[in-house]
Design an enzyme around this catalytic site. Structure first.
Site, PDB file in Angstrom:
ATOM      1  N   THR A  23       0.837  -1.206   0.000  1.00 50.65           N
ATOM      2  CA  THR A  23       0.000   0.000   0.000  1.00 50.65           C
ATOM      3  C   THR A  23       0.867   1.249   0.000  1.00 50.65           C
ATOM      4  O   THR A  23       0.655   2.179  -0.798  1.00 50.65           O
ATOM      5  CB  THR A  23      -0.901   0.017   1.242  1.00 50.65           C
ATOM      6  OG1 THR A  23      -1.690  -1.172   1.276  1.00 50.65           O
ATOM      7  CG2 THR A  23      -1.812   1.225   1.240  1.00 50.65           C
ATOM      8  N   THR A  24       1.857   1.286   0.882  1.00 49.30           N
ATOM      9  CA  THR A  24       2.710   2.458   1.013  1.00 49.30           C
ATOM     10  C   THR A  24       3.573   2.667  -0.219  1.00 49.30           C
ATOM     11  O   THR A  24       3.972   3.790  -0.537  1.00 49.30           O
ATOM     12  CB  THR A  24       3.604   2.317   2.260  1.00 49.30           C
ATOM     13  OG1 THR A  24       2.781   1.996   3.379  1.00 49.30           O
ATOM     14  CG2 THR A  24       4.358   3.593   2.569  1.00 49.30           C
ATOM     15  N   TYR A  64     -12.506  -4.096  -3.121  1.00 47.86           N
ATOM     16  CA  TYR A  64     -13.518  -3.547  -4.039  1.00 47.86           C
ATOM     17  C   TYR A  64     -14.601  -4.545  -4.418  1.00 47.86           C
ATOM     18  O   TYR A  64     -15.790  -4.235  -4.313  1.00 47.86           O
ATOM     19  CB  TYR A  64     -12.883  -2.947  -5.309  1.00 47.86           C
ATOM     20  CG  TYR A  64     -13.897  -2.236  -6.183  1.00 47.86           C
ATOM     21  CD1 TYR A  64     -14.452  -1.029  -5.774  1.00 47.86           C
ATOM     22  CD2 TYR A  64     -14.311  -2.784  -7.387  1.00 47.86           C
ATOM     23  CE1 TYR A  64     -15.398  -0.387  -6.551  1.00 47.86           C
ATOM     24  CE2 TYR A  64     -15.264  -2.157  -8.173  1.00 47.86           C
ATOM     25  CZ  TYR A  64     -15.804  -0.960  -7.762  1.00 47.86           C
ATOM     26  OH  TYR A  64     -16.744  -0.327  -8.522  1.00 47.86           O
ATOM     27  N   TYR A  72      -2.586 -10.142   4.536  1.00 48.24           N
ATOM     28  CA  TYR A  72      -2.680  -8.712   4.860  1.00 48.24           C
ATOM     29  C   TYR A  72      -4.139  -8.383   5.157  1.00 48.24           C
ATOM     30  O   TYR A  72      -4.971  -8.344   4.262  1.00 48.24           O
ATOM     31  CB  TYR A  72      -2.153  -7.900   3.678  1.00 48.24           C
ATOM     32  CG  TYR A  72      -2.040  -6.412   3.879  1.00 48.24           C
ATOM     33  CD1 TYR A  72      -2.191  -5.809   5.116  1.00 48.24           C
ATOM     34  CD2 TYR A  72      -1.756  -5.593   2.794  1.00 48.24           C
ATOM     35  CE1 TYR A  72      -2.069  -4.441   5.278  1.00 48.24           C
ATOM     36  CE2 TYR A  72      -1.629  -4.220   2.934  1.00 48.24           C
ATOM     37  CZ  TYR A  72      -1.790  -3.648   4.167  1.00 48.24           C
ATOM     38  OH  TYR A  72      -1.674  -2.281   4.319  1.00 48.24           O
ATOM     39  N   ARG A  94      -9.179  -0.536   3.911  1.00 52.55           N
ATOM     40  CA  ARG A  94      -8.918  -0.365   2.482  1.00 52.55           C
ATOM     41  C   ARG A  94      -9.600  -1.442   1.641  1.00 52.55           C
ATOM     42  O   ARG A  94     -10.052  -1.173   0.533  1.00 52.55           O
ATOM     43  CB  ARG A  94      -7.408  -0.385   2.212  1.00 52.55           C
ATOM     44  CG  ARG A  94      -6.691   0.854   2.719  1.00 52.55           C
ATOM     45  CD  ARG A  94      -5.210   0.815   2.353  1.00 52.55           C
ATOM     46  NE  ARG A  94      -4.514   1.988   2.871  1.00 52.55           N
ATOM     47  CZ  ARG A  94      -4.405   3.150   2.251  1.00 52.55           C
ATOM     48  NH1 ARG A  94      -4.979   3.314   1.073  1.00 52.55           N
ATOM     49  NH2 ARG A  94      -3.746   4.153   2.789  1.00 52.55           N
ATOM     50  N   LYS A 146      -0.249  -9.754   8.554  1.00 53.34           N
ATOM     51  CA  LYS A 146      -0.046  -8.332   8.841  1.00 53.34           C
ATOM     52  C   LYS A 146      -1.399  -7.791   9.266  1.00 53.34           C
ATOM     53  O   LYS A 146      -2.351  -7.777   8.474  1.00 53.34           O
ATOM     54  CB  LYS A 146       0.480  -7.569   7.627  1.00 53.34           C
ATOM     55  CG  LYS A 146       0.585  -6.064   7.890  1.00 53.34           C
ATOM     56  CD  LYS A 146       0.993  -5.273   6.656  1.00 53.34           C
ATOM     57  CE  LYS A 146       1.003  -3.777   6.957  1.00 53.34           C
ATOM     58  NZ  LYS A 146       1.367  -2.940   5.779  1.00 53.34           N
ATOM     59  N   ILE A 160       5.314  -4.290  10.170  1.00 51.16           N
ATOM     60  CA  ILE A 160       5.488  -3.879   8.773  1.00 51.16           C
ATOM     61  C   ILE A 160       5.042  -2.430   8.764  1.00 51.16           C
ATOM     62  O   ILE A 160       3.848  -2.133   8.684  1.00 51.16           O
ATOM     63  CB  ILE A 160       4.679  -4.754   7.806  1.00 51.16           C
ATOM     64  CG1 ILE A 160       5.120  -6.222   7.941  1.00 51.16           C
ATOM     65  CG2 ILE A 160       4.861  -4.275   6.373  1.00 51.16           C
ATOM     66  CD1 ILE A 160       4.308  -7.207   7.105  1.00 51.16           C
TER      67      ILE A 160
END
Length: 324
Positions: free
Chosen positions: A49-50, A112, A138, A143, A166, A206
């Site tokens: 993501t980052t 989504y 994750y 999100r 995570k 993380i």
């Protein structure tokens, strides 16, 4: 790293440094990876993501793995986080990442399209079946739109390649339940929860803020490993205003690049659209928090020189990504 933990404990959710036109700054990527490893990171998550995975091309994602492997030279694990909400696409990405030398994969909950938990579990199992690399799940409902439910985590834990989670859900009571009933490792996915996660038996982090202060997180992890709660707590408190600056006012990627650029550690704070740099009011809030940062190793805020004009706006890359 060890056979039981092939990932490390201080993992940086790496930003992808970019040039002013929005293209990847490959020299900047190499420098940043070397900087965070030298400062104490023993794992790097690229294309998460980052790292702006949603707007990276598949070719860029694979090259980030290759560059990470080259720069790390065995000093840190390289984990690829660039999955997909299409199972077939995710499988191909992870296969290509394995060929590029990745040490592990991080599979994000499909976003989504919001599958049922049966669909989530099938996605995880099929991706894990397609690679021999160790897998981190994750869990980021903010999100993805959906969580990985407790029962789904227990079922996924039975897959031999799925070794860790995570956790960006922030439910530490659930983390404790899973740790009590499985052999899964847990990595804090919310920077504010690093010490609490370690305190209940988590493995590491993380982290986004670890782009800026990996040495402080190394201190926390090493202190917890040595049963030195006082040192870990003191470092946690030193990091608190920096974590607030990075994680509160704008997306973590945006704030991290803004601060890294202001500290002179990356060439530009550019992000790709639809992300944009902080607006004037947001930048002011970030800077107010930065003014409170003290005693954080490697972070000299007296040298913080933000460039609000450079941070404004976002860029369109020359080649569009492959997000469906």
């Amino acid at each position: 790293m060890s056979a039981n933990n092939p990932f490390g404990q201080v993992l940086v959710a790496l930003v992808t440094p970019m040039l002013a036109d929005g293209e990847v700054d490959w020299a900047g990527v190499e420098k940043h990876i070397d900087d965070v490893i030298t400062a104490g990171a023993d794992g790097i998550v690229v294309t998460g993501t980052t790292g702006e995975t949603s707007t990276l091309t598949d070719a860029e994602k694979i090259r980030l793995v290759e560059v990470g492997k080259s720069v790390s030279a065995g000093r840190a694990s390289i984990i690829t986080g660039g999955g997909s909400n299409e199972t077939a696409h995710a499988i191909e990405l992870y296969k290509a990442s394995a060929k590029a030398g990745a040490d592990g994969v991080m599979i994000v909950t499909p976003y989504y399209n919001k599958p049922t938990q049966a669909g989530v579990l099938t996605h995880f199992r099929m991706v894990a079946d397609a690679t021999d690399l160790p897998v981190i799940l994750y869990d980021i409902p903010g999100r993805a739109g959906i969580p990985i439910m407790y029962e789904t985590i227990l079922r996924a834990a039975k897959h031999p390649n799925i070794l860790a989670v995570k956790d960006a859900k922030g439910d530490l009571s659930e983390v404790s339940r899973v740790l009590n009933q499985t052999d899964l490792m847990y990595f804090a996915g919310d920077d504010a929860n690093v010490l609490p996660t370690l305190a209940i038996g988590g493995t590491g982090l993380i982290g986004v803020t670890a782009n800026i202060a990996p040495g402080s997180y190394r201190t926390i992890v090493d202190a917890v490993n040595s049963n030195d709660l006082a040192t870990a707590t003191a470092e946690h408190q030193h990091l608190e205003p920096l974590v607030r600056a990075i994680m509160t006012h704008v997306p973590g990627t945006v704030a991290t690049k803004y601060v890294l650029h202001g500290l002179g550690r990356i060439g530009t704070p550019r992000v790709r659209l639809p992300l944009v740099g902080p607006e004037e009011s947001e930048a002011a809030l970030i800077e107010d928090e930065i003014d409170l940062v003290k005693n954080v190793a490697g972070v000299d805020v007296s040298n913080f020189r933000p460039d609000r004009n450079a941070a404004a706006g976002g860029a369109l890359p020359k080649v569009a990504g492959t997000t469906r």
